[in-house]
Design an enzyme around this catalytic site. Structure first.
Site, mmCIF file in Angstrom:
data_model
loop_
_atom_site.group_PDB
_atom_site.id
_atom_site.type_symbol
_atom_site.label_atom_id
_atom_site.label_comp_id
_atom_site.label_asym_id
_atom_site.label_seq_id
_atom_site.Cartn_x
_atom_site.Cartn_y
_atom_site.Cartn_z
ATOM 1 N N VAL A 26 0.854 -1.205 0.000
ATOM 2 C CA VAL A 26 0.000 0.000 0.000
ATOM 3 C C VAL A 26 0.883 1.245 0.000
ATOM 4 C CG1 VAL A 26 -1.685 1.339 1.347
ATOM 5 C CG2 VAL A 26 -1.945 -1.154 1.151
ATOM 6 N N ASP A 131 -8.065 -16.533 9.751
ATOM 7 C CA ASP A 131 -9.278 -17.375 9.793
ATOM 8 C C ASP A 131 -9.909 -17.641 8.426
ATOM 9 O OD1 ASP A 131 -8.883 -17.153 12.504
ATOM 10 O OD2 ASP A 131 -10.495 -15.703 12.833
HETATM 11 O O1 F6P Z 1 -9.149 -13.836 14.385
HETATM 12 C C1 F6P Z 1 -7.878 -14.349 14.524
HETATM 13 C C2 F6P Z 1 -7.747 -15.174 15.771
HETATM 14 O O2 F6P Z 1 -6.447 -15.702 15.771
HETATM 15 C C3 F6P Z 1 -8.808 -16.246 15.956
HETATM 16 O O3 F6P Z 1 -8.558 -17.392 15.192
HETATM 17 C C4 F6P Z 1 -8.749 -16.454 17.444
HETATM 18 O O4 F6P Z 1 -9.988 -16.907 17.918
HETATM 19 C C5 F6P Z 1 -8.472 -15.100 17.974
HETATM 20 O O5 F6P Z 1 -7.862 -14.372 16.929
HETATM 21 C C6 F6P Z 1 -7.595 -15.069 19.192
HETATM 22 O O6 F6P Z 1 -7.417 -13.751 19.560
HETATM 23 P P1 F6P Z 1 -6.491 -13.150 20.707
HETATM 24 O O7 F6P Z 1 -5.515 -12.291 20.016
HETATM 25 O O8 F6P Z 1 -7.406 -12.338 21.534
HETATM 26 O O9 F6P Z 1 -5.875 -14.273 21.444
#
Ligand code: F6P
Length: 325
Positions: A26, A131
Site C-alpha cells: 500500500v 481465519d
Molecule cells: O481472528 C484471529 C484469531 O487468531 C482467531 O482465530 C482467534 O480466535 C483469535 O484471533 C484469538 O485472539 P487473541 O488475540 O485475543 O488471542
C-alpha cells in the site's frame, strides 16, 4: 469527490503473517501514485490517540518477509463508542488523512464501515486474518501461512502419536470458522475434522469412533476448531469416559499459529491486494474490501464482506471423509 492526497494505513485485530507485505504494498503503490502515506500505530487505538507518523518507501524496506505487523495492532474498545470514533475522525483531520486503508478481519472492517458511514470518509479494507472467514474473497492474508504452520505441527505430532498408538485431538484457531481445521486436516492426512459449520446435528465423536478408525490404524488425529464449549479438551474428556480403552492426548496449538514468516502465497496475495487498494482509491471506490476471486482482484462492499456465513465447501468435507478410511 475531492482528490485524495494523503492515505492513512493501519492494522487492526489479530495479527496475521503477510500484514507487513500488505503495508509495504500500500505504501509503495500510494507513493508511486503521488500520494503521501501516514502510518497509524496500534490500530484504531492509535487513531484515537494520534499515534501517527509519515511513511516513506524506506519505512517499508526489508519487511516483506517478517511476520506480525510493524504497525502493531489492537482491539480497541473505545473505537466501538461514538465518542471514540469522533476522536479518531478529529485526528484524521488533524493529520490531513483523506482516506484510510484498514488491514484486518471481521471486527476491523466493521469498524471501517461505521467510520465511513458516520463521517463520510473513504475507507478501503484489506482482508487480513488467519481465519479466512471474510465473504467475497477466496483467500485472506495470513491463512496460507497458518495452514502450513499447522500442517508442520501435525506432521510432528503424528510421529509421536504413531509411536504410542494414540488418538490426538489437536485444537486449531479459526474463531467461528472451520477453514483452518478442515483444510489442515486434509493437508496433514488427519482422520477427521470437527468444525463449527457442521450442520448435520450428528454427534461428531460418535461419527469418528463409529468408523472404527483405531482398528486399522496405528494412530488417529482429529483436528478440532477452537470453541469455548466443545474444543479439543471436551472431546478428549469424552473419549476418556466413553471409550476408556483408547489412549488419548490433547494438543492446543495456540498463538504459534499466528506467527512466522509469511508464505510465498501470502506475500504475493498481500502485494496484489495492497496495489489493488490504491487502485481502488484512484478509481473513486470507497467502503469496499479488496478481495481475490478466481485469481482476479474484486471490490467487495463492507456489508457483504463481514457477513458471518462464508461456507466451508461440502466437497472439502467429502474429500477428508473419503481419504481418511
Ligand atoms: O481472528 C484471529 C484469531 O487468531 C482467531 O482465530 C482467534 O480466535 C483469535 O484471533 C484469538 O485472539 P487473541 O488475540 O485475543 O488471542
Amino acid at each position: 469527490m475531492a482528490k485524495i492526497k494523503t492515505l492513512g494505513i493501519l492494522t487492526s485485530g489479530g495479527d496475521a503473517p503477510g500484514m507487513n507485505a500488505a503495508i509495504r504494498a500500500v505504501t509503495r503503490a500510494a507513493i508511486a501514485n503521488g500520494m503521501q502515506v501516514k502510518a497509524v500505530y496500534r490500530g484504531y487505538e492509535g487513531l484515537i490517540q494520534g499515534d501517527i507518523k509519515e511513511f516513506t518507501t524506506e519505512n517499508v524496506s526489508n519487511i516483506i518477509q517478517r511476520g506480525g505487523t510493524i504497525l502493531r495492532t489492537a482491539r480497541s474498545k473505545e473505537f466501538q463508542t461514538p465518542e471514540g470514533r469522533q476522536k479518531a475522525y478529529e485526528n484524521m483531520k488533524k493529520h490531513e488523512i483523506d482516506a484510510l486503508v484498514v488491514i484486518g478481519g471481521n471486527g476491523s472492517l466493521t469498524g471501517a464501515r461505521i467510520l465511513a458511514e458516520e463521517f463520510d470518509v473513504p475507507c478501503i479494507g484489506l482482508p487480513g486474518t488467519i481465519d479466512n472467514d471474510l465473504n467475497g474473497t477466496d483467500l485472506t492474508i495470513g491463512y496460507d501461512t497458518t495452514l502450513n504452520t499447522i500442517m508442520d505441527c501435525v506432521d510432528k505430532i503424528r510421529d509421536t502419536a504413531t509411536s504410542h498408538q494414540r488418538i490426538f485431538f489437536i485444537e486449531v484457531m479459526g474463531r467461528d470458522a472451520g477453514f483452518l481445521a478442515q483444510n489442515s486436516a486434509i493437508a496433514a492426512g488427519a482422520e477427521a475434522a470437527i468444525i463449527p459449520e457442521d450442520s448435520t446435528g450428528a454427534d461428531q465423536l460418535e461419527h469418528f469412533v463409529g468408523r472404527g478408525i483405531r482398528k486399522s490404524k496405528s494412530s488417529s488425529i482429529v483436528i478440532v476448531s477452537e470453541s469455548p464449549k466443545c474444543g479439543a479438551m471436551y472431546y478428549a474428556e469424552r473419549v476418556k469416559k466413553e471409550y476408556p480403552e483408547y489412549d488419548v492426548r490433547v494438543s492446543i496449538l495456540g498463538h504459534l499459529q499466528r506467527g512466522g514468516s509469511p508464505s510465498a502465497g501470502d506475500r504475493i496475495l498481500a502485494s496484489r491486494l495492497g496495489v489493488g487498494a490504491v487502485q481502488a482509491i484512484l478509481d473513486g471506490q470507497r467502503n469496499v474490501m479488496i478481495g481475490i476471486r478466481n485469481d482476479e482482484i474484486v471490490y467487495v462492499p463492507f456489508s457483504m464482506a463481514v457477513k458471518s456465513d462464508k461456507p466451508v465447501k461440502k466437497e472439502l468435507v467429502d474429500v477428508l471423509d473419503t481419504l481418511s478410511i
